[in-house]
Design a protein around this motif. Structure first.
Motif, PDB file in Angstrom:
ATOM      1  N   TYR A 165      23.889  23.912 -95.209  1.00 20.58           N
ATOM      2  CA  TYR A 165      24.618  25.162 -95.409  1.00 20.58           C
ATOM      3  C   TYR A 165      23.966  25.964 -96.531  1.00 20.58           C
ATOM      4  O   TYR A 165      23.690  25.412 -97.601  1.00 20.58           O
ATOM      5  N   GLN A 185      33.057   7.896-102.509  1.00 23.97           N
ATOM      6  CA  GLN A 185      34.312   8.560-102.162  1.00 23.97           C
ATOM      7  C   GLN A 185      34.184   9.061-100.715  1.00 23.97           C
ATOM      8  O   GLN A 185      33.089   9.289-100.242  1.00 23.97           O
ATOM      9  N   ILE A 238      33.412  26.678 -95.527  1.00 29.06           N
ATOM     10  CA  ILE A 238      33.975  25.403 -95.987  1.00 29.06           C
ATOM     11  C   ILE A 238      34.873  25.589 -97.203  1.00 29.06           C
ATOM     12  O   ILE A 238      35.973  25.064 -97.273  1.00 29.06           O
ATOM     13  N   PRO A 276      38.441  28.051 -97.061  1.00 27.20           N
ATOM     14  CA  PRO A 276      39.610  27.439 -96.420  1.00 27.20           C
ATOM     15  C   PRO A 276      40.247  26.342 -97.273  1.00 27.20           C
ATOM     16  O   PRO A 276      41.452  26.116 -97.196  1.00 27.20           O
ATOM     17  N   ASN A 315      33.276  18.230 -88.257  1.00 22.10           N
ATOM     18  CA  ASN A 315      32.615  17.576 -89.381  1.00 22.10           C
ATOM     19  C   ASN A 315      31.305  16.942 -88.934  1.00 22.10           C
ATOM     20  O   ASN A 315      30.273  17.096 -89.585  1.00 22.10           O
ATOM     21  N   ILE A 374      23.278  19.336 -98.329  1.00 19.70           N
ATOM     22  CA  ILE A 374      22.466  18.372 -97.584  1.00 19.70           C
ATOM     23  C   ILE A 374      22.503  18.688 -96.097  1.00 19.70           C
ATOM     24  O   ILE A 374      21.494  18.617 -95.404  1.00 19.70           O
ATOM     25  N   SER A 388      28.691  19.579 -87.736  1.00 19.47           N
ATOM     26  CA  SER A 388      28.176  20.622 -88.629  1.00 19.47           C
ATOM     27  C   SER A 388      26.692  20.458 -89.013  1.00 19.47           C
ATOM     28  O   SER A 388      25.956  21.434 -88.970  1.00 19.47           O
ATOM     29  N   TYR A 408      28.729   9.189 -99.595  1.00 22.25           N
ATOM     30  CA  TYR A 408      29.212   8.883-100.938  1.00 22.25           C
ATOM     31  C   TYR A 408      30.169   7.707-100.917  1.00 22.25           C
ATOM     32  O   TYR A 408      30.738   7.364 -99.896  1.00 22.25           O
ATOM     33  N   PHE A 447      23.478  11.895 -96.740  1.00 19.60           N
ATOM     34  CA  PHE A 447      24.009  11.159 -97.891  1.00 19.60           C
ATOM     35  C   PHE A 447      25.449  10.765 -97.601  1.00 19.60           C
ATOM     36  O   PHE A 447      26.241  11.578 -97.148  1.00 19.60           O
ATOM     37  N   ARG A 500      28.782  11.570 -89.655  1.00 22.87           N
ATOM     38  CA  ARG A 500      28.128  12.847 -89.921  1.00 22.87           C
ATOM     39  C   ARG A 500      26.699  12.626 -90.429  1.00 22.87           C
ATOM     40  O   ARG A 500      25.786  13.344 -90.085  1.00 22.87           O
ATOM     41  N   ILE A 504      33.935  11.705 -98.481  1.00 28.13           N
ATOM     42  CA  ILE A 504      33.706  13.143 -98.553  1.00 28.13           C
ATOM     43  C   ILE A 504      33.545  13.721 -97.148  1.00 28.13           C
ATOM     44  O   ILE A 504      32.576  13.425 -96.447  1.00 28.13           O
ATOM     45  N   ASN A 505      34.539  14.512 -96.742  1.00 24.20           N
ATOM     46  CA  ASN A 505      34.460  15.252 -95.491  1.00 24.20           C
ATOM     47  C   ASN A 505      34.924  16.669 -95.769  1.00 24.20           C
ATOM     48  O   ASN A 505      35.501  16.933 -96.815  1.00 24.20           O
ATOM     49  N   TYR A 506      34.691  17.559 -94.809  1.00 28.98           N
ATOM     50  CA  TYR A 506      35.207  18.925 -94.969  1.00 28.98           C
ATOM     51  C   TYR A 506      36.658  18.935 -94.523  1.00 28.98           C
ATOM     52  O   TYR A 506      36.950  18.769 -93.341  1.00 28.98           O
ATOM     53  N   PRO A 507      37.606  19.111 -95.447  1.00 27.51           N
ATOM     54  CA  PRO A 507      39.014  18.953 -95.083  1.00 27.51           C
ATOM     55  C   PRO A 507      39.523  19.978 -94.088  1.00 27.51           C
ATOM     56  O   PRO A 507      40.460  19.716 -93.351  1.00 27.51           O
ATOM     57  N   SER A 508      38.887  21.159 -94.060  1.00 29.65           N
ATOM     58  CA  SER A 508      39.421  22.201 -93.183  1.00 29.65           C
ATOM     59  C   SER A 508      38.874  22.093 -91.758  1.00 29.65           C
ATOM     60  O   SER A 508      39.326  22.811 -90.881  1.00 29.65           O
ATOM     61  N   LEU A 509      37.907  21.206 -91.548  1.00 28.41           N
ATOM     62  CA  LEU A 509      37.334  21.063 -90.212  1.00 28.41           C
ATOM     63  C   LEU A 509      37.843  19.771 -89.563  1.00 28.41           C
ATOM     64  O   LEU A 509      38.159  18.805 -90.255  1.00 28.41           O
TER      65      LEU A 509
END
Lengths: 363, 291
Positions: B195, A81, B204, B207, A93, B192, A96, A79, A77, A145, A83-88
């Motif tokens: 996880y 917006q 995720i 952090p 990303n 999705i 994952s 979006y 999916f 991703r 949307i990513n994992y900010p800490s990775l």
């Protein structure tokens, strides 16, 4: 590979967000287009498994997946917006979903990440974190991703809507070829007619939680079956004028023109004219002429949008090529070739005729 | 400490430096006023520090700003007398335990409040907060009796658990604010991607809210550290807090002022250390409007 939505309904807080959707999506790309609150996002969320439908089934490859948790489904999916994992990092990303997929061989993860990143043009940003990227790069990461893992259903919910138009055009061009040969089902939703027409994929027009029409985007643009479809696929917005059928002719604001296929004397109709079909010079014999007053001229450079006020206080917008200067308050005459007028039934909104040629046996 | 606490510095901290510099040029007295204000705030602390390095006779004798004789005997006594240093350690132990336990309980709770809608969720959330509104003294008797009967009396665990009464609601409240600032789409994307919820939470989600965890841990530590009433009532010897020891310094020889002052100085240090680590996060917490 197919995705079938079978009688899908979604009610939220007493309102129907999706009202009986029956659609079958084949492999490859399908475009969903609709105005705000048409149900595009809801449809996508149901297809992904993020939102359980109030009624109906979601079937992937002949298997009913409605009760299956989204974690167990083969979907991706993107979006609106970013949307990513900010800490990775960008690399992590993209990696994952691959690392979590049991079926994906571990030794191929690195190769696949670099391949997809290269494809999306972010190959040199793999070490950065999402916060260090521009909006366009963040969305490229999110798309990468989603593309990394081969999935049955790939959903892109207005992925370009939050980008500025230059990035949008660039990314649109990049995406166009990417989904063509996709083995999975790709759903791409947008509110922008230009996107639907550019992708030239099978297109579904949504409105108020229902399917308005499905078919080829260019066909629907040329011969919109209903007023709603015409309005959805017109940007800038369609000009609408009131008309009445009388003796095989249509009368509108003091002018009339022949409409051979349209029957029913006294029937009220709505005429739809795209702004670029309105001119202020005489177009040829038989052209409709509407006297008007100039209200405002918006100059964008390559085109000028001229806002005209008709005698019945109705607005008419003309899209004129080039930069043109006008003085507000001065009179002008709007010329419209009747061959470019869509005639819709006022009651049902169905297309009765593109006045030059009859459309169907609706009359 | 003075800089961290000084309101002018904190107030201008978020402005671009150029603006701050201009403001300073325009107000020639700002610097003086700030230092006067800081000095007023610091005076009791400095006075206590001054007391801690003087012998008792000098403290009770003539008034002098500068110590006549400097001695570290008070500190030496503190670190050699097991009653003093062990109660100091007791405080640190149960306070740390409390911070960790409060976080472990509050993190999932805050996540549930932030992400799920369930019957009575808003009422439950408000009820949690009302736990902070009752004076701790109300809970003294029940705690005392229950702890006596289940064997938690005079244990570090006992104090840590008792302090969770007011720290968990606070922690849930702070964490919920931060968590609600994180888009739900990230949770969905993780689902999705495949996880599982615990794995997503640890890899995720945590952090992303580490500053919130820092701020929350600080507040839990602080409130537990300064709480005296409950901690004193449910302990006797083995888990006696430093503040309780400080209230019992009156001996046959009178009050040991110097030792008390030295204990006071040392009691400030852990808080100062913790606030040093989370000072940047606190500002962020204020900016998010929850702290």
């Amino acid at each position: 590979m197919t995705l079938i939505l079978d009688g899908v309904r979604v009610r939220q807080r007493g309102e129907p967000w999706l009202d009986g959707i029956d659609l079958e999506f084949p492999s490859g790309m399908t475009t969903l287009i609709g105005p705000l609150a048409a149900g595009k996002t809801t449809l996508m969320r149901v297809a992904a498994g993020l939102l359980p439908p109030t009624a109906g089934r979601v079937v992937v490859n002949g298997k009913d997946v409605t009760p299956v948790s989204v974690r167990k489904r083969s979907v991706a999916f993107v979006y609106q917006q970013f949307i990513n994992y900010p800490s990775l990092t960008v690399y992590e990303n993209i990696a994952s979903p691959l690392r979590l997929a049991r079926s994906f061989p571990k030794e191929d993860v690195d190769r696949r990440v670099r391949e997809v990143a290269e494809l999306m043009g972010i190959g040199d940003l793999l070490g950065r974190r999402p916060a260090e990227l521009s909006g366009g790069q963040q969305q490229r990461t999110a798309i990468a991703r989603a593309l990394a893992r081969p999935v049955d259903v790939l959903l892109l919910d207005e992925p370009l809507a939050n980008l500025d138009y230059k990035l949008r055009e660039q990314l649109r061009a990049d995406l166009k070829g990417m989904f063509a040969g996709s083995p999975g089902v790709v759903l791409y939703s947008t509110a922008d007619p230009a996107e639907a027409l550019t992708f030239a994929a099978p297109t579904v027009v949504l409105g108020e939680g229902r399917v308005r029409h499905a078919g080829d985007a260019a066909d629907m643009y040329d011969r919109p079956p209903t007023l709603a479809v015409a309005a959805t696929l017109s940007d800038p917005p369609l000009n609408l004028l009131p008309g009445v059928v009388r003796d095989g002719r249509i009368e509108c604001l003091g002018v009339s023109f022949p409409a051979p296929g349209v029957q029913g004397s006294g029937r009220r109709v709505v005429l739809g004219v795209r702004p670029h079909q309105v001119s202020i010079e005489r177009t040829g014999p038989g052209g409709l002429e509407f006297p008007a007053e100039i209200r405002l001229a918006e100059v964008t450079g390559s085109t000028t949008f001229l806002h005209l006020l008709l005698p019945d206080r109705r607005h008419l917008v003309a899209q004129l090529p080039g930069t043109r200067l006008f003085t507000p308050g001065e009179p002008a005459v709007a010329h419209v070739d009747p061959a470019h007028v869509f005639v819709f039934d006022e009651a049902g909104g169905n297309l009765l005729a593109t006045s030059a040629a009859e459309v169907g046996p609706h009359g | 400490m003075a800089r961290a606490a000084g309101p002018p510095a904190a107030a201008t901290g978020r402005r671009p430096p150029a603006v701050a510099a201009t403001a300073r040029r325009q107000l020639p007295w700002a610097r003086t006023v700030f230092w006067l204000y800081a000095a007023t705030l610091m005076l009791p602390l400095l006075w206590m520090f001054g007391m801690s390095i003087r012998p008792n006779e000098d403290i009770l004798g003539g008034f002098s700003l500068i110590p006549q004789r400097v001695t570290f005997d008070n500190y030496q006594t503190f670190f050699t007398d097991s009653v003093w240093y062990s109660s100091y350690l007791n405080s640190i132990v149960y306070t740390s335990m409390n911070a960790v336990m409060s976080l472990v309980v509050a993190l999932p709770a805050a996540y549930a409040f932030s992400r799920f809608r369930f019957a009575g969720d808003k009422h439950l959330f408000f009820w949690l907060l009302t736990n902070r509104m009752a004076p701790p003294a109300v809970f003294l008797l029940p705690f005392f009796q229950i702890y006596q009967s289940v064997g938690l009396f005079d244990t570090h665990l006992g104090v840590a658990v008792a302090h969770m009464l007011f720290n968990v609601p606070l922690a849930v409240w702070i964490l919920e604010g931060f968590m609600s600032g994180i888009p739900r789409e990230i949770d969905e994307t993780a689902a999705i991607d495949g996880y599982s919820l615990p794995r997503f939470f640890i890899r995720i989600f945590l952090p992303m809210i580490r500053s919130a965890i820092g701020v929350t841990a600080f507040f839990c530590f602080m409130f537990s550290w300064v709480e005296l009433l409950i901690a004193r009532t449910i302990t006797s010897v083995n888990a006696k807090p430093i503040a309780a020891t400080m209230t019992r310094t009156v001996s046959a020889a009178g009050v040991d002022w110097g030792l008390l002052a030295a204990a006071g100085v040392l009691t400030i240090i852990p808080g100062a250390v913790v606030i040093w680590f989370v000072r940047n996060y606190i500002a962020k917490g204020f900016a998010l409007g929850r702290v």
